[in-house]
Design a protein around this motif. Sequence first.
Motif: not given
Length: 645
Positions: A615, A619-620, A622-623, A626-627, A630
């Motif tokens: 990955i 992106l890791i 921000w991922g 984001t998690a 959430t």
Amino acid sequence: MAQLRYTRNLFLRGICIIYLFAFLSFYVQIPGLYGDNGILPARTQMDLKARATLFNKLKQKPTFLWLAPYLGLNVEYMLDVLAILGTVLSFAGFVTQKFCIGPVFAGLWTLYYSLYQIGQTFMFFQWDVLLLEVGFLCILIAPFWYPYRGTPTDGVSLWAVRWLLFRLMFASGVVKLTSGCPLWWSLDALNVHFESQCIPTPLAWYAHHLPTWFLRLSNVFTNVIELAVPILFFFTHRKVRIVAFYLQVLLQVCIIATGNYNFFNFLTICLCISLLDDQFFYKQKSKDNESSIMNYFSTFVTIFIYGGVLYQAYIYYGLKITENWTIESNITFTPEQFDYVLLHAIPISIYISAAIFTLASFESIVTAIASHRGTLDTTITVITTILYIKTVAWIFVISIVPYSTLHQSTNLTMLHDLKQIHAKVDHLHIANSYGLFRRMTGVDGRPEVVIEGSDSIDGPWKEYEFLYKPGNVNNSLPFVAPHQPRLDWQMWFAALGTYHQNPWLMSLAYRLLSGQPEVLALMNTVENPFRDKPPKYVRASLYYYRYTSWSQTSTRAWWTREKIGEYFPIFSQTHPPLLEYLTKMKILQEKSGFKVTNEPVKLILDNLRSLVSKIEPSLILWGVFTAGCTVIVTGYSSSAVSKKK
């Protein structure tokens, strides 16, 4: 006394997010930078087989990496463990306030400090030491346990963060002018900055082509935000501080939009939270005429103060509207006049800060005495508050030492005993000196090192592409923050000097000659011209890059470039001086390293590494962020539903 509980909690959770970015960004780069086959292996910084006691090893280099043998791991796997632990702890503090406590922040600071100890040239950045300084403050700011309420020391703790923010911003403004850089003094720095900065974003290309008068005016705006506004951080009227907050955040957002400075600007925004209070988040309507009058008076004071700042900017930057409805600007003061003002501004700012600290300390003690928790609890609260104030006062006093270096005279008159105290704790980075963009580079074009490989000494030579820094003139500019690609950053610094000043390049050249996959993963593997087998020779050339003009937009190229000459000569994998140097630096070892015996942990770490390596790093980051968001939203929703039932 203004309520600061929510403000403090928001600040602590924000720092957890910064730690999360920092640990994750470091983790994804461990094999290529610090692995056994990396550019600067961490094992060269410590000998796990040494017979010294653990205490002596920690005294020599304070890092948790010494615990690797006790866990059956080598240094590289232990780096993974520390980075993962830091990620888990910071994520927990991000998603729930229960983990925003002193012991957790102590763990985060210790883990990052352990990584910093072996970071070498790839961690010699101001934002790394800034995170250590902020992280140390968080140990004091955060409560020791959960659940908890507001504490009497909230005002003192937010003052400590505010003082750090002041030193950071004021120093960044001062060094631009004390350096004597002609571009800063002529207000032409931003005409060069967007093109010459390390990793520009796509918006930087457009910012570079803004009208010259607007870029000069933006330079004035930057100077005012960094030089004049910081002193207002300590103003008693909250509206003055709130406007300062908005101005500082605006500057940081502009920097984030045009440049990739990893987590630094996000960290600065977190520091700006110290300028607020709980009323900023929970608006209270005026209940009577008296409060309305005070509100109007506060607004008037704010307008008066910032009107004065604008007037001073108008005078000292020669602002005037031209016939073409543009704004002309020129610095009207001399370096000698600025030096004179700075000489007096440094001690005055220290006195003002000390006065505000004294006031905040007095309010904290009064609040502790009036806590009405019973005689014993009140006594404990008062004693704890006094000890806390003394600790913060000690940090404030030693921080004056690096702050005084902004001017030669104040540095020379600094007490010798105070300098000695600071020197003893300097390695902990709990009070640092700051100052970014001291001198502008890239006046004649941004220098870039282009590495090439070939199977023949006579060519043809094929270029290696990096993931983020400029190379191929047609490659698009990236948004990569808050991830920091440390190799790309060091390549930018290397281009400003010679390869003799950047000996780590020799290790990079050797890893490319040997086709080391861990190092190649830090580069653009898709565009790797030697995917099947590594080249027999590598060399590097120096180029000057410039943005394409508006008229060249049809070419779809972002850059134009011109070759200047050789950067480092041709090397081969069997080049004797190269091998001799790498052996001397222990990068190449004849004996095998420490053997990994903990197979279950090794298997888990290998599988996690295999998953993460597929990955893109930003992106890791921000991922995971984001998690976390959430988890917070779903947890809040579940709590709300439970209350309704």
